[in-house]
Design an enzyme around this catalytic site. Structure first.
Site, PDB file in Angstrom:
ATOM      1  NE  ARG A 148      -3.584  -2.175   3.023  1.00 21.57           N
ATOM      2  CZ  ARG A 148      -3.564  -3.115   3.426  1.00 21.57           C
ATOM      3  NH1 ARG A 148      -2.506  -3.524   3.960  1.00 21.57           N
ATOM      4  NH2 ARG A 148      -4.697  -4.021   3.816  1.00 21.57           N
ATOM      5  CE  LYS A 172      -6.353  -0.230   4.160  1.00 20.65           C
ATOM      6  NZ  LYS A 172      -7.807  -0.438   3.546  1.00 20.65           N
ATOM      7  CG  HIS A 238      -5.660   1.232  -4.643  1.00 21.83           C
ATOM      8  ND1 HIS A 238      -4.990   0.938  -3.042  1.00 21.83           N
ATOM      9  CD2 HIS A 238      -6.746   1.206  -4.954  1.00 21.83           C
ATOM     10  CE1 HIS A 238      -5.640  -0.427  -2.841  1.00 21.83           C
ATOM     11  NE2 HIS A 238      -7.607   0.078  -3.723  1.00 21.83           N
ATOM     12  NE  ARG A 241      -3.393  -3.352  -1.489  1.00 19.52           N
ATOM     13  CZ  ARG A 241      -2.609  -3.973  -0.807  1.00 19.52           C
ATOM     14  NH1 ARG A 241      -1.432  -4.064  -0.625  1.00 19.52           N
ATOM     15  NH2 ARG A 241      -3.919  -4.698  -0.044  1.00 19.52           N
ATOM     16  CG  HIS A 264      -6.399  -8.432   1.847  1.00 23.89           C
ATOM     17  ND1 HIS A 264      -7.279  -8.425   0.317  1.00 23.89           N
ATOM     18  CD2 HIS A 264      -6.344  -6.753   0.873  1.00 23.89           C
ATOM     19  CE1 HIS A 264      -6.802  -7.958  -0.991  1.00 23.89           C
ATOM     20  NE2 HIS A 264      -6.350  -6.561   0.276  1.00 23.89           N
ATOM     21  CE1 TYR A 273      -6.504  -6.815  -7.532  1.00 25.52           C
ATOM     22  CE2 TYR A 273      -6.861  -7.376  -4.659  1.00 25.52           C
ATOM     23  CZ  TYR A 273      -6.703  -6.886  -5.592  1.00 25.52           C
ATOM     24  OH  TYR A 273      -6.493  -5.447  -4.859  1.00 25.52           O
TER      25      TYR A 273
END
Length: 297
Positions: A148, A172, A238, A241, A264, A273
């Site tokens: 990211r 995150k 992004h 990525r 994730h 995806y």
């Protein structure tokens, strides 16, 4: 309209998110804004009934589906928290407006476009200038490791091991993961660190102290895209990525492995995806499935 003071229950809710779920500062700020915005419309959230909550549908009618979903989620979690804490006996969030939207698919960047970016960046890096070597290292880590933007610009020197092709990334919610780095990325990173100079704790420092900003990273990528003959609007951290994830899937990567690499928390986030590999999956069924073979014979 005068902005109302934050309700104590809202602050307690945000404190819970930080302590129990490890919510990042940006996430907490977004929740605070969404809850404060709702309070400006319907008054004190802790006292709101279903009729009050229903008013939000009119106030939010012009919002994009994604924004509506985010705001509704913040309120839904807040009222769930009030129930858990015994601060309410009912949950009025069922009156929240529901967005009617599918999740948007990520913007795609094809192999040819990625190749054009690298061709330009490698030419800059071959000149041996600090700016060129930095850009090549940034590009390698965005596309080669799927970082990211925030993870990349805030990458500390300590995260770069001396004896293993991995980076230790804090993503995150403060969750750490190990991200493999290709041999070419290792070289690009080493070339950049050799001219980076000493001092500072970040791999990509800012001249003003701290680390390279996300805004500056966006600017550097847009400039690179322009010089590579691409539309700058189609290139961003992004998007690179997404290209990393898409092209790995095309190469046969497992979805669970991709989930780990991308950091994730939920496999459902990674599953977005799978649409990009539909052509390969159809070909696979036609080539490998017994009925497919019979049809082709």
């Amino acid at each position: 309209m005068v902005k109302p003071a934050a309700e104590p229950e809202v602050e307690s809710f945000l404190a819970m998110l930080a302590a129990q779920r490890g919510a990042a500062a940006n996430t907490l700020s977004a929740y605070r804004r969404d809850l404060a915005g709702a309070a400006q419309i319907i008054g004190k959230l802790v006292q709101a009934g279903r009729e009050d909550i229903a008013k939000l549908a009119t106030a939010w009618v012009e919002l994009a589906p994604s924004s509506l979903a985010r705001k509704a989620s913040a309120l839904r979690q807040f009222y769930g928290f009030l129930l858990d804490e015994g601060l309410r006996e009912d949950d009025p969030s069922s009156a929240l407006p529901r967005p009617r939207a599918r999740r948007t698919l990520p913007r795609l960047l094809g192999h040819e476009a990625v190749g054009a970016l690298f061709l330009t960046a490698e030419a800059d890096g071959a000149a041996g200038t600090p700016e060129g070597l930095r850009m090549l290292a940034l590009l390698e880590l965005l596309y080669g490791s799927g970082l990211r933007a925030t993870e990349l610009v805030s990458l500390p020197i300590a995260a770069v091991p001396r004896d293993a092709p991995f980076l230790t990334i804090t993503g995150k919610g403060g969750v750490q993961r190990m991200v493999p780095v290709s041999a070419r990325s290792v070289k690009a990173l080493a070339d950049w660190l050799a001219v980076r100079g000493r001092g500072g704790r970040f791999v990509f420092p800012s001249p003003k102290g701290g680390h390279l900003s996300r805004v500056r990273l966006f600017q550097l990528l847009k400039d690179l895209a322009l010089r590579a003959g691409l539309n700058p609007e189609t290139v961003s951290p992004h998007v690179l990525r997404h290209a990393f994830a898409t092209h790995l899937l095309e190469g046969g990567a497992d979805l669970r492995v991709l989930q780990t690499l991308l950091g994730h928390a939920d496999i459902a986030t990674t599953q977005i995806y799978t649409h990009v590999d539909s052509a390969r999956l159809v070909a696979l069924v036609n080539e490998r499935h017994p009925l497919g073979k019979a049809a082709n014979s």
